[in-house]
Design a protein around this motif. Structure first.
Motif, PDB file in Angstrom:
ATOM      1  N   PRO A  45     -11.354   7.221 -71.098  1.00  0.00           N
ATOM      2  CA  PRO A  45      -9.939   7.599 -70.998  1.00  0.00           C
ATOM      3  C   PRO A  45      -9.806   9.116 -70.897  1.00  0.00           C
ATOM      4  O   PRO A  45     -10.572   9.862 -71.507  1.00  0.00           O
ATOM      5  N   GLN A  72      -6.556  12.302 -70.011  1.00  0.00           N
ATOM      6  CA  GLN A  72      -5.159  12.577 -69.655  1.00  0.00           C
ATOM      7  C   GLN A  72      -5.075  13.166 -68.255  1.00  0.00           C
ATOM      8  O   GLN A  72      -6.033  13.798 -67.771  1.00  0.00           O
ATOM      9  N   ALA A  73      -3.941  12.980 -67.641  1.00  0.00           N
ATOM     10  CA  ALA A  73      -3.715  13.555 -66.323  1.00  0.00           C
ATOM     11  C   ALA A  73      -3.964  15.064 -66.355  1.00  0.00           C
ATOM     12  O   ALA A  73      -3.578  15.741 -67.309  1.00  0.00           O
ATOM     13  N   LYS A 133      -5.556  12.166 -61.793  1.00  0.00           N
ATOM     14  CA  LYS A 133      -4.199  11.643 -61.720  1.00  0.00           C
ATOM     15  C   LYS A 133      -4.207  10.177 -62.156  1.00  0.00           C
ATOM     16  O   LYS A 133      -5.234   9.503 -62.043  1.00  0.00           O
ATOM     17  N   PRO A 134      -3.065   9.662 -62.604  1.00  0.00           N
ATOM     18  CA  PRO A 134      -3.023   8.252 -63.011  1.00  0.00           C
ATOM     19  C   PRO A 134      -3.495   7.301 -61.900  1.00  0.00           C
ATOM     20  O   PRO A 134      -4.115   6.271 -62.194  1.00  0.00           O
ATOM     21  N   GLU A 135      -3.244   7.668 -60.659  1.00  0.00           N
ATOM     22  CA  GLU A 135      -3.665   6.806 -59.547  1.00  0.00           C
ATOM     23  C   GLU A 135      -5.174   6.813 -59.331  1.00  0.00           C
ATOM     24  O   GLU A 135      -5.687   6.047 -58.514  1.00  0.00           O
ATOM     25  N   THR A 143      -7.085   5.931 -61.730  1.00  0.00           N
ATOM     26  CA  THR A 143      -7.538   4.890 -62.641  1.00  0.00           C
ATOM     27  C   THR A 143      -8.158   3.731 -61.869  1.00  0.00           C
ATOM     28  O   THR A 143      -7.540   3.176 -60.959  1.00  0.00           O
ATOM     29  N   GLN A 181     -15.585   2.446 -66.136  1.00  0.00           N
ATOM     30  CA  GLN A 181     -14.124   2.472 -66.065  1.00  0.00           C
ATOM     31  C   GLN A 181     -13.593   3.878 -66.310  1.00  0.00           C
ATOM     32  O   GLN A 181     -13.980   4.547 -67.272  1.00  0.00           O
ATOM     33  N   THR A 207      -9.875   5.691 -66.861  1.00  0.00           N
ATOM     34  CA  THR A 207      -8.452   5.433 -67.112  1.00  0.00           C
ATOM     35  C   THR A 207      -7.755   6.760 -67.337  1.00  0.00           C
ATOM     36  O   THR A 207      -8.081   7.478 -68.283  1.00  0.00           O
ATOM     37  N   VAL A 208      -6.807   7.078 -66.470  1.00  0.00           N
ATOM     38  CA  VAL A 208      -6.084   8.342 -66.544  1.00  0.00           C
ATOM     39  C   VAL A 208      -4.658   8.058 -66.981  1.00  0.00           C
ATOM     40  O   VAL A 208      -3.926   7.317 -66.309  1.00  0.00           O
ATOM     41  N   SER A 209      -4.256   8.652 -68.088  1.00  0.00           N
ATOM     42  CA  SER A 209      -2.906   8.449 -68.614  1.00  0.00           C
ATOM     43  C   SER A 209      -2.022   9.633 -68.273  1.00  0.00           C
ATOM     44  O   SER A 209      -2.483  10.775 -68.213  1.00  0.00           O
ATOM     45  N   SER A 210      -0.756   9.361 -68.087  1.00  0.00           N
ATOM     46  CA  SER A 210       0.188  10.429 -67.726  1.00  0.00           C
ATOM     47  C   SER A 210       0.777  11.087 -68.951  1.00  0.00           C
ATOM     48  O   SER A 210       0.619  10.609 -70.068  1.00  0.00           O
TER      49      SER A 210
END
Length: 121
Positions: free
Chosen positions: A11, A13-14, A86-88, A90, A116, A118-121
């Protein structure tokens, strides 16, 4: 037996960065192409970046200027440096290898199991 093992996902962050690694064993071709692909749920697998045995690289338009593909000098580990995520972005990220020059086309003979991101905004 050819094996590809990815690591480095997780995981983030953006705006953050990650570096993916892919350890390649049993792949002895002197002329080859290796690539990184990703697949998000419900979407097709897409090419992200690829590099050949001469060091030439190719990138998907969506990651140009943010991602960089490289290999170690021994050419046993493939890397993907991912910046300004970026979230996209992910997705499950896979590395792939083949003696054919598939570049960003997902027709490689050898694949890893994926890691995996995973990018969170």
């Amino acid at each position: 037996q050819v094996q590809l093992v990815e690591s480095g996902g997780g995981p983030v962050q953006a705006g953050g960065s990650l570096r993916l690694s892919c350890v390649v064993s049993g792949f002895t071709y002197s002329s080859y192409c290796m690539g990184w692909f990703r697949q998000a749920p419900g979407k097709e697998r897409e090419g992200v970046a690829a590099i050949d045995s001469d060091g030439r690289a190719s990138y998907a338009d969506s990651v140009k200027g943010r991602f960089a593909i490289s290999q170690d000098q021994a050419k046993t580990t493939l890397y993907l440096q991912m910046n300004n995520l970026k979230p996209e972005d992910t997705a499950m990220y896979y590395c792939a290898a083949d003696r054919e020059g598939w570049w960003l086309v997902p027709r490689y003979a050898y694949w890893g199991q994926g890691t995996q991101v995973t990018v969170s905004s």
